[in-house]
Enzyme design. Structure first.
Site, mmCIF file in Angstrom:
data_model
loop_
_atom_site.group_PDB
_atom_site.id
_atom_site.type_symbol
_atom_site.label_atom_id
_atom_site.label_comp_id
_atom_site.label_asym_id
_atom_site.label_seq_id
_atom_site.Cartn_x
_atom_site.Cartn_y
_atom_site.Cartn_z
ATOM 1 N N GLY A 100 0.829 -1.213 0.000
ATOM 2 C CA GLY A 100 0.000 0.000 0.000
ATOM 3 C C GLY A 100 0.855 1.250 0.000
ATOM 4 O O GLY A 100 2.067 1.195 0.197
ATOM 5 N N ARG A 144 -1.637 -1.494 -10.067
ATOM 6 C CA ARG A 144 -0.444 -2.319 -10.227
ATOM 7 C C ARG A 144 -0.854 -3.780 -10.292
ATOM 8 O O ARG A 144 -1.961 -4.137 -9.880
ATOM 9 C CB ARG A 144 0.468 -2.163 -8.994
ATOM 10 C CG ARG A 144 0.727 -0.741 -8.603
ATOM 11 C CD ARG A 144 0.688 -0.557 -7.082
ATOM 12 N NE ARG A 144 0.693 0.879 -6.764
ATOM 13 C CZ ARG A 144 1.801 1.597 -6.645
ATOM 14 N NH1 ARG A 144 2.970 1.015 -6.758
ATOM 15 N NH2 ARG A 144 1.740 2.889 -6.402
ATOM 16 N N ASP A 183 4.470 -4.894 -7.270
ATOM 17 C CA ASP A 183 3.804 -3.650 -6.863
ATOM 18 C C ASP A 183 4.351 -2.454 -7.645
ATOM 19 O O ASP A 183 3.772 -1.368 -7.585
ATOM 20 C CB ASP A 183 3.954 -3.411 -5.353
ATOM 21 C CG ASP A 183 5.401 -3.380 -4.908
ATOM 22 O OD1 ASP A 183 6.130 -4.346 -5.187
ATOM 23 O OD2 ASP A 183 5.815 -2.390 -4.293
ATOM 24 N N GLY A 187 7.054 7.763 6.126
ATOM 25 C CA GLY A 187 6.137 8.392 5.183
ATOM 26 C C GLY A 187 6.753 9.538 4.391
ATOM 27 O O GLY A 187 6.056 10.228 3.641
ATOM 28 N N GLY A 197 2.622 3.760 1.414
ATOM 29 C CA GLY A 197 3.153 4.053 2.740
ATOM 30 C C GLY A 197 3.651 5.475 2.882
ATOM 31 O O GLY A 197 3.888 5.960 3.990
#
Ligand code: AMP
Ligand code: MG
Length: 472
Positions: free
Chosen positions: A86, A179, A244, A122, A88
């Site tokens: 995901g 993706r 991904d 992040g 991040g």
């Protein structure tokens, strides 16, 4: 004036399985580093001051119509399945319809923590942000499908990596951020309804002519085959071809430890984390096939007759190597000036690559010198090349205008590693001159430009970059 971004969001309507709503985390002192005006025009992003651009693309101000979210996905990283990746450190602001009628995602990268951050902060630091800005825009100018860079903003904050580094946020623009790993997420969880919903969404967004899951698989295969062949043709090594980072639209995405080769080495690896050479230059075609097989495995989960689906998917995946090779051959033919096809061409090209490898030739410069008749100068001992050149000239005699073909196929400028490093070192101390010059020159990579000779120069021994590091 207030910035206007004509958002028209669709991904946000897929429902909470697909994302977590998440606002960017504000930063202390956003300062605009770069704003891509031609791209802003394409996206119909208009009417703003530099300060407002910094506030919006630094994540401090949410533009009207945005619906910020972090996308959910999974993926195979270096061959190992990770069920929960995901965004991040990225946030999708939303989508716009460009002047070209196409739909684009506008995403902030480095904009703070999300539910998918795991142990990450992040954030991104200035180096990888500028690298992605320059390399993705260069890729676009080379004519290779890619995400693009709309803005770069310094945050005024320190990001801790090997030491304290200046933080930055990149605004990335993509045909979408779907993706292979997005499909894997739902397939692995057995969420068939969500998988079907995603399949329909991907078809209507990217391949409206495709029929059903297997039609989508075929369309992604074709787009990825073209993409990988195009990378090979300019000496590009992606470096992290995890599922991904393998885009459904067929764009180059995720410029982490990527690099263009200087001298030609079939087994070249730059990424510091790719210890086994999984993503080496010459492995890229087979990795693309492996990634497509993962997409096939995921897509099959939604079909009613799995055995029939397996047969069809197998056939689709097995056809991919030949498709990549055909496109590779077409592109490399053009690199040596050929538009027609002769049975000897594959050998002719392979022999040249071997001579380049043995003779330490610079990939980009050798090909761009072919049209000028100066390619022999690229070798310390040109005998092997000269013998090849005689064969090649005979083959060219069957062609109409090989020089024009070569000039259109062989870039003069690529974003060379050692200059990227130099550019980042400058930017860290506030000197953006090389960043700006690289953007300017690389916008026209096929045209020789006065005063830009230094950007064609291969690295000297002390300048060679042996490893590149992920953008984390
Ligand atoms: P990448 O190698 O850039 O494709 O990233 C792989 C995964 O790690 C993705 O889920 C990213 O969002 C996540 N990630 C990378 N860097 C960071 C970071 N600094 N903070 C949080 N998550 C990150
Ligand atoms: Mg990624």
């Amino acid at each position: 004036m207030t910035m206007h971004i004509p958002f028209d969001n669709t991904y946000a309507h897929l429902g909470p399985n697909f994302y977590s709503k998440q606002l960017p985390e504000p930063v202390t002192a956003p300062q605009l580093i770069a704003f891509n005006q031609p791209l802003a025009d394409l996206l119909q992003v208009s009417g703003s001051s530099v300060q407002e651009q910094a506030e919006i693309f630094g994540g401090n101000q949410i533009p009207s119509g945005a619906d910020p979210l972090a996308q959910a996905y999974a993926g195979h990283q270096f061959g190992t399945y990770n069920p929960q990746l995901g965004d991040g450190r990225a946030i999708l602001l939303g989508e716009v319809l460009g002047q070209d009628g196409r739909r684009y995602d506008i995403q902030l990268k480095g904009s703070g923590r999300t539910p998918y951050s795991r142990r990450g902060d992040g954030r991104a630091w200035l180096g990888p942000v500028l690298r992605e800005y320059v390399v993705s825009e260069a890729m676009h100018a080379l004519g290779i499908p890619t995400t693009r860079a709309l803005a770069a903003v310094a945050t005024g904050e320190t990001v801790w990596r090997d030491g304290g580094m200046p933080g930055a946020v990149l605004t990335r623009v993509a045909a979408s951020h779907l993706r292979v790993g997005t499909f894997q997420l739902f397939a692995a969880r057995g969420q068939t309804a969500a998988l079907r919903q995603l399949t329909d969404y991907a078809i209507s967004r990217h391949y409206p002519q495709a029929q059903g899951a297997m039609g989508l698989l075929r369309a992604v295969r074709d787009a990825q085959a073209r993409l990988i062949a195009a990378w090979m043709s300019v000496g590009f090594i992606h470096g992290v071809m995890n599922t991904d980072n393998s885009s459904i639209s067929g764009e180059t995405i995720d410029y982490g430890p990527c690099a263009f080769m200087d001298h030609y080495r079939a087994d070249q690896v730059f990424s510091s984390i790719d210890r086994m050479g999984r993503y080496a230059y010459s492995n890229q075609p087979s990795i693309a096939v492996w990634n497509l097989a993962q997409l096939a495995t995921a897509l099959i989960q939604q079909l009613d007759d799995p055995q029939q689906a397996v047969d069809e998917a197998t056939e689709i995946v097995h056809a991919m190597p030949a498709l990549i090779e055909a496109e590779w051959l077409r592109l490399f033919r053009r690199k040596i000036g050929l538009t027609g096809a002769a049975s000897e061409d594959m050998d002719l090209i392979s022999d040249l690559l071997q001579i380049m490898q043995q003779g330490d030739a610079d990939f980009t410069n050798l090909f761009s010198a072919l049209a000028d008749g100066t390619a022999g100068d690229q070798f310390k001992e040109p005998q092997a090349f000269e013998a090849w050149e005689r064969r090649w000239r005979q083959r060219c005699a069957q062609e109409q205008d090989p020089k024009a073909v070569m000039r259109a196929a062989n870039p003069v400028y690529i974003p060379r590693n050692h200059r990227i490093e130099e550019m980042i070192a400058g930017a860290v101390v506030g000197d953006y001159a090389l960043f700006e010059r690289m953007n300017q020159v690389l916008a026209r990579p096929y045209t020789r430009q006065e005063g830009a000779e230094d950007l064609c120069r291969p690295p000297q021994e002390n300048e060679v970059v042996t490893a590149t590091f992920c953008g984390t």
